[in-house]
Design a protein around this motif. Structure first.
Motif, PDB file in Angstrom:
ATOM      1  N   GLY A 564       0.786  -1.229   0.000  1.00  0.00           N
ATOM      2  CA  GLY A 564       0.000   0.000   0.000  1.00  0.00           C
ATOM      3  C   GLY A 564       0.815   1.275   0.000  1.00  0.00           C
ATOM      4  O   GLY A 564       0.256   2.367  -0.146  1.00  0.00           O
ATOM      5  N   MET A 565       2.149   1.160   0.137  1.00  0.00           N
ATOM      6  CA  MET A 565       2.987   2.356   0.243  1.00  0.00           C
ATOM      7  C   MET A 565       2.945   3.181  -1.036  1.00  0.00           C
ATOM      8  O   MET A 565       3.187   2.666  -2.133  1.00  0.00           O
ATOM      9  CB  MET A 565       4.431   1.967   0.554  1.00  0.00           C
ATOM     10  CG  MET A 565       4.655   1.523   1.993  1.00  0.00           C
ATOM     11  SD  MET A 565       6.376   1.170   2.351  1.00  0.00           S
ATOM     12  CE  MET A 565       6.305   0.856   4.116  1.00  0.00           C
ATOM     13  N   GLY A 566       2.643   4.447  -0.880  1.00  0.00           N
ATOM     14  CA  GLY A 566       2.672   5.360  -2.008  1.00  0.00           C
ATOM     15  C   GLY A 566       1.444   5.314  -2.893  1.00  0.00           C
ATOM     16  O   GLY A 566       1.398   5.998  -3.911  1.00  0.00           O
ATOM     17  N   THR A 614       2.708   5.321   7.716  1.00  0.00           N
ATOM     18  CA  THR A 614       3.974   4.731   8.134  1.00  0.00           C
ATOM     19  C   THR A 614       5.159   5.196   7.307  1.00  0.00           C
ATOM     20  O   THR A 614       5.116   5.129   6.082  1.00  0.00           O
ATOM     21  CB  THR A 614       3.876   3.187   8.033  1.00  0.00           C
ATOM     22  OG1 THR A 614       2.657   2.769   8.622  1.00  0.00           O
ATOM     23  CG2 THR A 614       5.028   2.522   8.744  1.00  0.00           C
ATOM     24  N   PRO A 615       6.231   5.674   7.965  1.00  0.00           N
ATOM     25  CA  PRO A 615       7.460   5.978   7.235  1.00  0.00           C
ATOM     26  C   PRO A 615       8.031   4.683   6.626  1.00  0.00           C
ATOM     27  O   PRO A 615       7.722   3.595   7.125  1.00  0.00           O
ATOM     28  CB  PRO A 615       8.388   6.526   8.323  1.00  0.00           C
ATOM     29  CG  PRO A 615       7.497   6.895   9.462  1.00  0.00           C
ATOM     30  CD  PRO A 615       6.341   5.949   9.399  1.00  0.00           C
ATOM     31  N   PRO A 616       8.837   4.755   5.581  1.00  0.00           N
ATOM     32  CA  PRO A 616       9.388   5.984   5.005  1.00  0.00           C
ATOM     33  C   PRO A 616       8.546   6.592   3.878  1.00  0.00           C
ATOM     34  O   PRO A 616       8.954   7.583   3.300  1.00  0.00           O
ATOM     35  CB  PRO A 616      10.729   5.493   4.448  1.00  0.00           C
ATOM     36  CG  PRO A 616      10.454   4.079   4.036  1.00  0.00           C
ATOM     37  CD  PRO A 616       9.479   3.538   5.029  1.00  0.00           C
ATOM     38  N   ALA A 620       0.609  10.821   3.781  1.00  0.00           N
ATOM     39  CA  ALA A 620      -0.178  11.726   4.617  1.00  0.00           C
ATOM     40  C   ALA A 620       0.701  12.385   5.675  1.00  0.00           C
ATOM     41  O   ALA A 620       0.522  13.562   6.012  1.00  0.00           O
ATOM     42  CB  ALA A 620      -1.336  10.966   5.261  1.00  0.00           C
ATOM     43  N   SER A 621       1.673  11.639   6.204  1.00  0.00           N
ATOM     44  CA  SER A 621       2.588  12.199   7.208  1.00  0.00           C
ATOM     45  C   SER A 621       3.448  13.306   6.607  1.00  0.00           C
ATOM     46  O   SER A 621       3.713  14.329   7.245  1.00  0.00           O
ATOM     47  CB  SER A 621       3.480  11.093   7.792  1.00  0.00           C
ATOM     48  OG  SER A 621       2.701  10.136   8.482  1.00  0.00           O
ATOM     49  N   THR A 635       7.165  12.874  12.426  1.00  0.00           N
ATOM     50  CA  THR A 635       5.701  12.988  12.346  1.00  0.00           C
ATOM     51  C   THR A 635       5.090  11.636  12.018  1.00  0.00           C
ATOM     52  O   THR A 635       4.092  11.223  12.613  1.00  0.00           O
ATOM     53  CB  THR A 635       5.308  14.027  11.280  1.00  0.00           C
ATOM     54  OG1 THR A 635       5.850  15.297  11.625  1.00  0.00           O
ATOM     55  CG2 THR A 635       3.792  14.135  11.157  1.00  0.00           C
ATOM     56  N   GLY A 636       5.698  10.926  11.056  1.00  0.00           N
ATOM     57  CA  GLY A 636       5.188   9.615  10.674  1.00  0.00           C
ATOM     58  C   GLY A 636       5.282   8.598  11.788  1.00  0.00           C
ATOM     59  O   GLY A 636       4.353   7.816  12.015  1.00  0.00           O
ATOM     60  N   VAL A 637       6.411   8.585  12.516  1.00  0.00           N
ATOM     61  CA  VAL A 637       6.579   7.645  13.635  1.00  0.00           C
ATOM     62  C   VAL A 637       5.540   7.930  14.725  1.00  0.00           C
ATOM     63  O   VAL A 637       4.917   7.013  15.274  1.00  0.00           O
ATOM     64  CB  VAL A 637       8.011   7.734  14.198  1.00  0.00           C
ATOM     65  CG1 VAL A 637       8.134   6.933  15.495  1.00  0.00           C
ATOM     66  CG2 VAL A 637       9.016   7.238  13.170  1.00  0.00           C
ATOM     67  N   THR A 638       5.358   9.209  15.048  1.00  0.00           N
ATOM     68  CA  THR A 638       4.366   9.579  16.072  1.00  0.00           C
ATOM     69  C   THR A 638       2.958   9.220  15.615  1.00  0.00           C
ATOM     70  O   THR A 638       2.148   8.711  16.408  1.00  0.00           O
ATOM     71  CB  THR A 638       4.441  11.091  16.363  1.00  0.00           C
ATOM     72  OG1 THR A 638       5.790  11.455  16.670  1.00  0.00           O
ATOM     73  CG2 THR A 638       3.549  11.463  17.538  1.00  0.00           C
TER      74      THR A 638
END
Length: 852
Positions: A564-566, A614-616, A620-621, A635-638
């Motif tokens: 789902g990334m990207g 979720t990073p990387p 949205a992050s 921001t993504g980790v939080t």
């Protein structure tokens, strides 16, 4: 103030440009893009409306409509999205004109030559192959421009896999596909690019995206935000709570996590920073609430409509199953924000109006609730009485009544201060005037829900009628408000028509990426159906998980996250559902876990959506960090930490389908909602290490244990009182004889599947209404023969429940599962609640200073 508003508006435009095409050409080229976008919206309204059938003109079948839909999307993709970031932004190079025209020609090929293609199925000519190759290459380029490289890379790998199957390693090899076979399957049939996904985009998704664009153009998005801030902004961490609610409301009609972050975050993030949130935490709250908006019915980022097609259940059923987990997740996020505010000692924003006594607030709430219930009852029963009475005049009379209600609500709105979208909200808006200023925006939503839930219209037709009302509101609202407020109406009709045109254009531009995404994702779906790679993935996951059910689900979740990334929400769901749903079904069945299909689809959908956080690659992050000026990775980790409750829910409803309200009576549904909500709040408190005060490590562990017990009381009770017993196959007739019609029968088989590979699985059936064990087996389509005391499958009835369950000839019946009488599993809640009281007492005493 003006400079600040202009700066914020410029930031919004810059971020949205990434989603809707950065190029804004001047002169005739720009006008052509706008006209084409508006015509696309009108075409989509036309094909869903009853008018073509009434006028017997302009009727298109599904294949033709999909072809025209993709033609518009690809043509606009090459005109609105530049080749590179450094390409001209205010003009269209000649090569993009050529590519746009060729792409449109390839996409419209199915429409123009539909009859010829129908006369020679699976016999592509040289011209067909050339058009198909060009079409796929240009579609991939359009996807690269509109969505970035991730989806292009995945789709290209699947195309390569289709062609190079015989040269792959043994574990993932297949017979291979010829170029003509690939093009025929992917471009000339409804199995690939022009498949179900593009069909849903054509029939349903466009209308809902257009509906959302028109709502936003009318001012509903701004109204949602201000109502949320007026109601919650004064509380501890109030802006963050308002961000959650406003993003949830926006997410109801939004098809994009990023668009949700951008449109609401530009208001909410600065206010969260003002009350004490760091830039990263402010961005993370916005990301978590915006991504959750994709999980909240009725749109779910268009996944709701795709599930209707993929799962084979009604739209209302999809909404019913998806609603409770999404609502619980939102409630828990508000509570998590509250705990964050308590830990940091934050306050809310200052109210302009003095706070009301709690009794007055309660009376006002109950009065409003009773009024809404009364209006709902009058509407429901009144229309039920009017429709048969009026007959053919019902639509006209109901429309006039709706217009009268609209005029009345606008009259109320005209007496309130206007809601300026450029206002930075330096102080909290007052609740009553803010609510009254936009009640007319609820009318189209009511019409949409009424058509979907009461009239049971198709999603497309429901969105059409809601959009018709929305068009009327957008076109008439400026003039009507000015007229009723006794202000000058000069230019207001023109403004209304300009807003309507802008809404039609905005809806179409928002759909370019979605249309391209669904078509490109269709390549992956087509490759899966043509090569059988779904079974290969199941084998890979089975080997890696070593037969462990929980590890299998974790691997599936991880793969869904990676896939789902990207990707935008729609393409995300298509990809993860096509690849991962068969894996969960196959391996779960082998492990004895029979999960409803909708639960599996929601499982992979939740984790696909988590890729936006979720990073990387959490898009949205990154968008939230651009607004908050915080660090994107942090921001993504939080945001991922804040979204742990969303990651937990899919595992819970896989093992406890009561959360999806599957075969659950209403009273039990209420109990499930209350206990699951409490459990999720406790889970949030445990992960935040704060409940009434800062938690000690063992208190957090106990809260996690209590939350798990409230979610899955059967986990403990099944170990004390096993709910089932495995009996030898020789007792099949005795077991089935004792079961009543509608009861569940579970049979364990082993042997070989249709490919000759060894299998061990459980088949689940509903006991049919028949007299005697043999008659029930006949109804299920099962006939056995005995060899050395073992039962082997002799005959599997054609189209029978046994055939649908995957039972094959000569497979061995290993055992029969018998249900045992057990105490209610909810008894496990008693010790959990006692433990909860103990934790509460410890924290309460410590907070009061009685314990050091």
């Amino acid at each position: 103030m003006a400079n600040h508003a202009q700066s914020r508006s410029a930031d919004i435009d810059a971020l949205i440009a990434k989603d809707t095409g950065g190029r804004i050409p001047l002169g005739p080229s720009g006008k052509l893009i706008l006209v084409t976008a508006a015509v696309w919206s009108l075409f989509q309204l036309w094909i869903v409306s009853p008018l073509p059938f009434m006028l017997k003109f302009g009727v298109f079948n599904e294949a033709e409509a999909r072809s025209i839909h993709l033609t518009f999307a690809m043509f606009l993709a090459f005109l609105a999205y530049p080749l590179r970031a450094k390409s001209p932004q205010n003009s269209i190079p000649i090569y993009d004109w050529i590519l746009a025209l060729i792409a449109a020609g390839c996409a419209s090929y199915l429409f123009v030559f539909y009859e010829d293609l129908a006369l020679r199925p699976n016999l592509p000519t040289t011209a067909d192959i050339v058009v198909g190759v060009l079409g796929i290459l240009l579609l991939l380029e359009a996807a690269r421009r509109t969505l970035g490289p991730p989806l292009v890379i995945i789709a290209s790998l699947f195309l390569l896999y289709s062609l190079a199957g015989p040269y792959m390693p043994d574990m993932i090899s297949h017979g291979g596909v010829s170029l003509s076979g690939l093009i025929n399957h992917q471009w000339l049939t409804s199995s690939g690019v022009f498949g179900v996904a593009l069909g849903v985009s054509t029939s349903f998704v466009f209308l809902f995206v257009l509906f959302g664009a028109l709502l936003d153009k009318a001012g509903a998005g701004n109204w949602f935000i201000r109502v949320a801030f007026a109601s919650l902004g004064h509380m501890r961490g109030g802006p963050a709570k308002a961000a959650v609610v406003s993003s949830g409301l926006t997410g109801l009609i939004s098809g994009s996590s990023i668009a949700n972050v951008v449109t609401t975050g530009t208001f909410t993030i600065p206010l969260m920073k003002r009350v004490g949130f760091t830039p990263e935490k402010a961005g993370a709250v916005e990301v978590s609430s915006s991504v959750n908006g994709q999980l909240m019915p009725p749109v779910m980022g268009a996944a709701a409509f795709l599930m209707v097609e993929y799962v084979g259940i009604s739209y209302v059923e999809v909404i019913k199953h998806a609603f409770l987990p999404a609502l619980i997740s939102y409630i828990a996020l508000i509570y998590l924000v509250h705990l964050e505010a308590l830990k940091a000692g934050m306050q809310g924003l200052q109210r302009v109006e003095p706070p009301k006594p709690i009794v007055q607030k309660l009376i006002s709430f109950l009065t409003g609730l009773l009024l809404v219930m009364a209006i709902g009852a009058v509407t429901y029963y009144g229309l039920g009485w009017l429709k048969p009475l009026l007959g053919g005049w019902a639509l006209l009379v109901i429309s006039l009544l709706l217009v009268a209600v609209y005029v009345g609500l606008v009259r109320v709105a005209s007496t309130q201060p206007s809601l300026d979208p450029e206002d930075a909200m330096d102080e909290l808006p007052r609740i009553r005037p803010t609510v009254l200023a936009g009640l007319q925006y609820l009318l189209p939503v009511v019409v949409l829900v009424w058509c979907l839930m009461i009239e049971r219209f198709s999603p497309g037709l429901s969105a059409f009628w809601a959009s018709v009302l929305m068009i009327f509101i957008v076109a008439t609202q400026p003039w009507l408000i000015s007229k009723l407020a006794n202000e000058s109406t000069e230019g207001m009709v023109k403004r209304g028509l300009a807003d309507l045109t802008a809404g039609l254009i905005s809806g179409a531009r928002n759909m370019v990426g979605i249309g391209i995404a669904t078509a490109t994702a269709g390549i992956i779906v087509g490759a899966v159906s043509q090569t059988g790679i779904g079974l290969v993935l199941a084998d890979v996951v089975e080997v890696l998980s070593m037969g462990n059910l929980l590890l299998m689900l974790l691997l599936t979740a991880l793969l869904s996250l990676i896939l789902g990334m990207g990707l935008p929400t729609t393409a995300n769901y298509i990809v993860v559902s096509a690849l991962m749903v068969p894996v969960v079904l196959t391996l779960g069945e082998q492990a004895g876990l029979i999960v409803p299909l909708v639960a599996v689809h929601l499982f992979v959908f939740y984790f696909g959506i988590m890729a936006d956080v979720t990073p990387p690659v959490g898009l949205a992050s990154f968008a939230a960090a651009a607004v908050s000026k915080g660090k994107p990775i942090k921001t993504g980790v939080t945001a991922f930490f804040y979204s742990l409750r969303t990651a937990l829910l899919p595992f819970l409803f896989i093992f406890n389908t009561d959360l999806l309200l599957i075969d659950v009576p209403w009273w039990k549904g209420v109990i499930v909602f209350v206990t699951a909500t409490i459990a999720m709040l406790l889970f949030s408190a445990a992960t935040m290490n704060y409940w009434f005060t800062k938690s000690r490590w063992y208190e957090s562990v106990l809260l996690l244990l209590i939350a798990f017990t409230l979610f899955r009381p059967g986990f403990w009770m099944d170990r004390i009182y096993p709910p089932t017993e495995q009996l030898p196959s020789s007792q099949l007739e005795q077991v089935i004889e004792q079961k009543a019609p509608g009861d569940t029968l579970r049979l364990w088989f082993d042997g070989e599947d249709i490919y000759g590979d060894p299998v061990n699985y459980v088949a689940q059936f509903k006991v049919p209404e028949a007299a005697g064990a043999q008659a029930k087996l006949d109804e299920l389509g099962l006939t056995f023969y005995e060899v050395d005391g073992e039962l082997l499958v002799d005959i599997v009835g054609f189209s029978s429940p046994a055939e649908r369950a995957g039972v094959q000839f000569d497979q061995r019946l290993v055992s029969v599962e018998k249900q045992l009488q057990t105490p209610p599993k909810e008894l496990a809640w008693i010790p959990a609640l006692i433990l909860l009281f103990g934790v509460y007492w410890l924290q309460r005493q410590r907070k009061l200073g009685m314990v050091s």
